[in-house]
Design an enzyme around this catalytic site. Structure first.
Site, PDB file in Angstrom:
ATOM      1  N   LYS A  22       0.844  -1.211   0.000  1.00 15.29           N
ATOM      2  CA  LYS A  22       0.000   0.000   0.000  1.00 15.29           C
ATOM      3  C   LYS A  22       0.875   1.255   0.000  1.00 15.29           C
ATOM      4  O   LYS A  22       0.684   2.162  -0.811  1.00 15.29           O
ATOM      5  CB  LYS A  22      -0.898  -0.003   1.243  1.00 15.29           C
ATOM      6  CG  LYS A  22      -1.546   1.350   1.536  1.00 15.29           C
ATOM      7  CD  LYS A  22      -2.371   1.345   2.809  1.00 15.29           C
ATOM      8  CE  LYS A  22      -1.606   1.557   4.083  1.00 15.29           C
ATOM      9  NZ  LYS A  22      -1.440   2.932   4.559  1.00 15.29           N
ATOM     10  N   ARG A  94      -3.905  10.957   4.528  1.00 19.48           N
ATOM     11  CA  ARG A  94      -2.746  11.842   4.632  1.00 19.48           C
ATOM     12  C   ARG A  94      -1.794  11.713   3.453  1.00 19.48           C
ATOM     13  O   ARG A  94      -1.144  12.672   3.059  1.00 19.48           O
ATOM     14  CB  ARG A  94      -1.965  11.539   5.907  1.00 19.48           C
ATOM     15  CG  ARG A  94      -2.691  11.838   7.171  1.00 19.48           C
ATOM     16  CD  ARG A  94      -1.724  11.754   8.307  1.00 19.48           C
ATOM     17  NE  ARG A  94      -0.579  12.604   8.055  1.00 19.48           N
ATOM     18  CZ  ARG A  94      -0.537  13.900   8.322  1.00 19.48           C
ATOM     19  NH1 ARG A  94      -1.556  14.496   8.868  1.00 19.48           N
ATOM     20  NH2 ARG A  94       0.540  14.598   8.045  1.00 19.48           N
ATOM     21  N   ARG A 123       1.199  14.657  13.183  1.00 19.84           N
ATOM     22  CA  ARG A 123       1.776  14.474  11.850  1.00 19.84           C
ATOM     23  C   ARG A 123       1.876  15.766  11.029  1.00 19.84           C
ATOM     24  O   ARG A 123       1.219  15.922   9.997  1.00 19.84           O
ATOM     25  CB  ARG A 123       1.023  13.391  11.100  1.00 19.84           C
ATOM     26  CG  ARG A 123       1.014  12.083  11.878  1.00 19.84           C
ATOM     27  CD  ARG A 123       0.222  11.003  11.202  1.00 19.84           C
ATOM     28  NE  ARG A 123       0.922  10.375  10.108  1.00 19.84           N
ATOM     29  CZ  ARG A 123       0.421   9.381   9.387  1.00 19.84           C
ATOM     30  NH1 ARG A 123      -0.769   8.911   9.642  1.00 19.84           N
ATOM     31  NH2 ARG A 123       1.119   8.860   8.404  1.00 19.84           N
ATOM     32  N   ILE A 331       7.875   6.555  17.012  1.00 22.03           N
ATOM     33  CA  ILE A 331       7.588   7.279  15.760  1.00 22.03           C
ATOM     34  C   ILE A 331       6.344   8.158  15.907  1.00 22.03           C
ATOM     35  O   ILE A 331       6.339   9.308  15.479  1.00 22.03           O
ATOM     36  CB  ILE A 331       7.382   6.294  14.573  1.00 22.03           C
ATOM     37  CG1 ILE A 331       8.565   5.329  14.464  1.00 22.03           C
ATOM     38  CG2 ILE A 331       7.168   7.055  13.265  1.00 22.03           C
ATOM     39  CD1 ILE A 331       9.892   5.927  14.092  1.00 22.03           C
ATOM     40  N   ARG A 401      -8.675  -0.048   4.343  1.00 25.76           N
ATOM     41  CA  ARG A 401      -7.674   0.875   3.803  1.00 25.76           C
ATOM     42  C   ARG A 401      -6.371   0.147   3.482  1.00 25.76           C
ATOM     43  O   ARG A 401      -5.626   0.579   2.602  1.00 25.76           O
ATOM     44  CB  ARG A 401      -7.378   1.987   4.818  1.00 25.76           C
ATOM     45  CG  ARG A 401      -8.575   2.848   5.116  1.00 25.76           C
ATOM     46  CD  ARG A 401      -8.196   3.994   5.994  1.00 25.76           C
ATOM     47  NE  ARG A 401      -7.119   4.771   5.380  1.00 25.76           N
ATOM     48  CZ  ARG A 401      -6.590   5.853   5.911  1.00 25.76           C
ATOM     49  NH1 ARG A 401      -7.034   6.296   7.065  1.00 25.76           N
ATOM     50  NH2 ARG A 401      -5.623   6.492   5.297  1.00 25.76           N
TER      51      ARG A 401
HETATM   52  N1  EPU Z   1       6.963  14.254  10.966  1.00 30.21           N
HETATM   53  C1  EPU Z   1       7.121  15.585  11.302  1.00 30.21           C
HETATM   54  N2  EPU Z   1       7.158  16.498  10.288  1.00 30.21           N
HETATM   55  C2  EPU Z   1       7.049  16.138   8.975  1.00 30.21           C
HETATM   56  C3  EPU Z   1       6.887  14.768   8.643  1.00 30.21           C
HETATM   57  C4  EPU Z   1       6.849  13.846   9.680  1.00 30.21           C
HETATM   58  O1  EPU Z   1       7.225  15.937  12.476  1.00 30.21           O
HETATM   59  O2  EPU Z   1       7.095  17.014   8.096  1.00 30.21           O
HETATM   60  C5  EPU Z   1       6.882  13.254  12.058  1.00 30.21           C
HETATM   61  C6  EPU Z   1       5.482  12.604  12.097  1.00 30.21           C
HETATM   62  O3  EPU Z   1       4.567  13.397  12.811  1.00 30.21           O
HETATM   63  C7  EPU Z   1       5.774  11.264  12.749  1.00 30.21           C
HETATM   64  C8  EPU Z   1       7.185  10.927  12.238  1.00 30.21           C
HETATM   65  O4  EPU Z   1       7.744  12.168  11.790  1.00 30.21           O
HETATM   66  O5  EPU Z   1       5.782  11.400  14.128  1.00 30.21           O
HETATM   67  C9  EPU Z   1       7.202   9.909  11.113  1.00 30.21           C
HETATM   68  O6  EPU Z   1       6.504  10.406   9.985  1.00 30.21           O
HETATM   69  P1  EPU Z   1       6.834   9.984   8.490  1.00 30.21           P
HETATM   70  O7  EPU Z   1       6.817  11.241   7.671  1.00 30.21           O
HETATM   71  O8  EPU Z   1       8.041   9.121   8.437  1.00 30.21           O
HETATM   72  O9  EPU Z   1       5.570   9.102   8.157  1.00 30.21           O
HETATM   73  P2  EPU Z   1       4.552   9.271   6.944  1.00 30.21           P
HETATM   74  O10 EPU Z   1       5.270   9.438   5.672  1.00 30.21           O
HETATM   75  O11 EPU Z   1       3.497  10.259   7.307  1.00 30.21           O
HETATM   76  C10 EPU Z   1       4.555   6.696   6.434  1.00 30.21           C
HETATM   77  C11 EPU Z   1       3.532   5.613   6.296  1.00 30.21           C
HETATM   78  C12 EPU Z   1       2.962   5.286   7.678  1.00 30.21           C
HETATM   79  C13 EPU Z   1       4.119   4.818   8.547  1.00 30.21           C
HETATM   80  C14 EPU Z   1       5.194   5.913   8.619  1.00 30.21           C
HETATM   81  C15 EPU Z   1       6.411   5.514   9.411  1.00 30.21           C
HETATM   82  C16 EPU Z   1       2.648   6.043   4.080  1.00 30.21           C
HETATM   83  C17 EPU Z   1       1.510   6.440   3.231  1.00 30.21           C
HETATM   84  N3  EPU Z   1       2.463   6.076   5.391  1.00 30.21           N
HETATM   85  O12 EPU Z   1       3.888   7.828   6.968  1.00 30.21           O
HETATM   86  O13 EPU Z   1       2.057   4.198   7.478  1.00 30.21           O
HETATM   87  O14 EPU Z   1       3.648   4.548   9.848  1.00 30.21           O
HETATM   88  O15 EPU Z   1       5.621   6.254   7.280  1.00 30.21           O
HETATM   89  O16 EPU Z   1       6.982   4.363   8.903  1.00 30.21           O
HETATM   90  O17 EPU Z   1       3.699   5.667   3.576  1.00 30.21           O
HETATM   91  C18 EPU Z   1       0.212   2.826   7.949  1.00 30.21           C
HETATM   92  O18 EPU Z   1       0.377   2.289   6.850  1.00 30.21           O
HETATM   93  O19 EPU Z   1      -0.547   2.328   8.827  1.00 30.21           O
HETATM   94  C19 EPU Z   1       0.932   4.066   8.256  1.00 30.21           C
HETATM   95  C20 EPU Z   1       0.543   4.914   9.195  1.00 30.21           C
END
Ligand code: EPU
Length: 423
Positions: A22, A94, A123, A331, A401
């Site tokens: 996904k 998101r 986030r 995280i 999802r």
């Molecule tokens: N963060 C910030 N600022 C930013 C971006 C992130 O503070 O600009 C913080 C977030 O708030 C969080 C941490 O950094 O506390 C990790 O966020 P990251 O950006 O790495 O995650 P993401 O890209 O929003 C993806 C996956 C998530 C998965 C995380 C961590 C996708 C679509 N989503 O999210 O997947 O948990 O990486 O591995 O790729 C899921 O599939 O259930 C899911 C939540």
């Protein structure tokens, strides 16, 4: 609203096919905005999040056709495109924010709604926007939308140091940099397999990228990208989730398409808990070694560490382990919502801030429980498979999802599981 009803009935045996990822597919689909030639993805998972990304890309002017029952996504973005990603779609998911980098790279401008917080944490998007600002984008927040404009209409290469290895920010900057003028270096980049998959697809489209899978990614901007066909990498989170089914219930299950390199840190913890994982020609075979599961401590980290997306499912396993396990969530600030639901099933869990202490009990007991997010919902299903009596998991739209055909996959290995409509 549908529910899933599970009855614990002993060991599971057989094979479970693992779908395409996904989170890889959600990053790969927006890459179609970078080219006016077709991009075709095979091995796409059939999930409601993929349907939401399809709807978003269509609203921007892309043509998206699903074939072979949704496993092939054929996309094309040859005409004029709309640069505004509306709140009505972005708020549902998101990952919609992954159109920001590609839109800015292609059109020099974008208006993307801020997604808002979600159940597992606030986030924010500061790492994405700070990175794009270094590449010459001016970004302000107005009316709930990020309004971004590239200085002189084109992004410029830059050296970007991430304060945290954000998956989404790495994906957005990676895509934006493919068409920027000059060289971009991302330091402290995320190293997840989904990043490598995106870079592999972008290279097939003509991008010049080095270092994906390491903490430093270098992108040399090119004038244009062309079409490509790309197979989506295996879903390591679906893989890890189903590896836990025989670990919890006993029996032996082969996960088709799985490989250790996708779930290395997770396999180390399974081994310590007394679960055997063996590589086969077709994937991974999993069974419990002997006796009761042993307690293990887990800390979630960016890849290659233990994934946050498997923390809830691992907790379900540890609820019946011998001894006390400590799980630290590093995280997301609010990712223990499954703990009170597991407690309703007889688990002994104490949560203090980002730490959960789980003391194993002999047996869980079935109960009506509520899914609060995607990974929490599947952890309750896993717990239900090991519990005495019936577990009814409500709000299963969360599950849709990220897990395709969960009832079919688990009943295929002997689980008693059914979907009940409208209750
Ligand atoms: N963060 C910030 N600022 C930013 C971006 C992130 O503070 O600009 C913080 C977030 O708030 C969080 C941490 O950094 O506390 C990790 O966020 P990251 O950006 O790495 O995650 P993401 O890209 O929003 C993806 C996956 C998530 C998965 C995380 C961590 C996708 C679509 N989503 O999210 O997947 O948990 O990486 O591995 O790729 C899921 O599939 O259930 C899911 C939540």
């Amino acid at each position: 609203m549908d529910s899933i009803v599970v009855r614990g009935n002993g060991p599971l045996n057989g094979q479970i096919p693992i779908a395409g990822a996904k989170n890889a597919c959600l990053a790969l689909m927006p890459a179609t905005l970078l080219s006016d030639e077709p991009l075709t993805l095979t091995n796409a998972p059939r999930l409601s999040d993929i349907a939401t990304m399809t709807q978003l890309l269509q609203s921007l002017g892309a043509e998206v056709t699903s074939m072979q029952d949704g496993q092939v996504q054929a996309m094309s973005c040859h005409g004029a495109i709309n640069t505004r990603a509306e709140y009505d779609i972005v708020r549902k998911m998101r990952a919609s924010n992954l159109v920001l980098g590609p839109l800015l790279a292609r059109e020099g401008r974008a208006e993307v709604s801020l997604p808002g917080g979600c159940a597992i944490g606030a986030r924010p998007m500061d790492i994405h926007t700070d990175g794009l600002a270094k590449m010459g984008a001016e970004i302000d927040l107005r009316d709930g939308y990020l309004h971004a404009k590239a200085d002189g209409g084109k992004l410029k290469g830059a050296v970007i140091d991430f304060p945290f290895a954000s998956v989404g920010a790495t994906e957005n900057i990676l895509m934006a940099a493919t068409l920027a003028k000059g060289t971009t270096v991302i330091n402290n980049a995320a190293r997840e397999p989904e990043i490598v998959d995106l870079a592999t697809c972008l290279r097939a489209m003509g991008a010049q990228i080095d270092g994906d899978g390491t903490s430093t990614i270098t992108i040399q901007g090119v004038d244009r990208l062309h079409g490509a066909t790309h197979r989506v990498v295996t879903d390591r989170i679906e893989l890890g989730t189903y590896m836990l089914a025989p670990a919890i219930c006993g029996g032996e299950v082969e996960l088709l398409g799985g490989s250790i390199d996708l779930v290395g840190a997770f396999c180390e913890k399974l081994d310590a808990a007394g679960i055997s994982v063996e590589e086969t020609e077709k994937g991974l075979k999993v069974h419990r070694k002997n006796g009761r599961i042993r307690a293990v401590d887990v800390v979630t980290e960016p890849f290659p560490g233990f994934p946050t997306d498997l923390q809830a499912q691992m907790m379900a396993l540890l609820c019946t382990a011998e001894g006390t396990s400590v799980l630290e969530e590093k995280i997301f600030e609010n990712r223990f919502m499954h703990a009170p639901e597991l407690t309703r099933m007889g688990a002994n869990i104490e949560v203090h801030g980002g730490t959960a202490t789980v003391t194993g009990v002999d047996k869980l007991k079935g109960a009506p429980v509520m899914a609060t997010d995607l990974r929490a919902s599947v952890s309750l299903i896993l717990a239900g498979l090991a519990a005495e009596g019936e577990t009814r998991v409500g709000r299963v739209y969360h599950l849709d999802r990220g897990y395709e055909q969960v009832v079919r996959k688990l009943s295929g290995v002997g689980a008693q599981i059914e979907r009940v409509h409208g209750e």
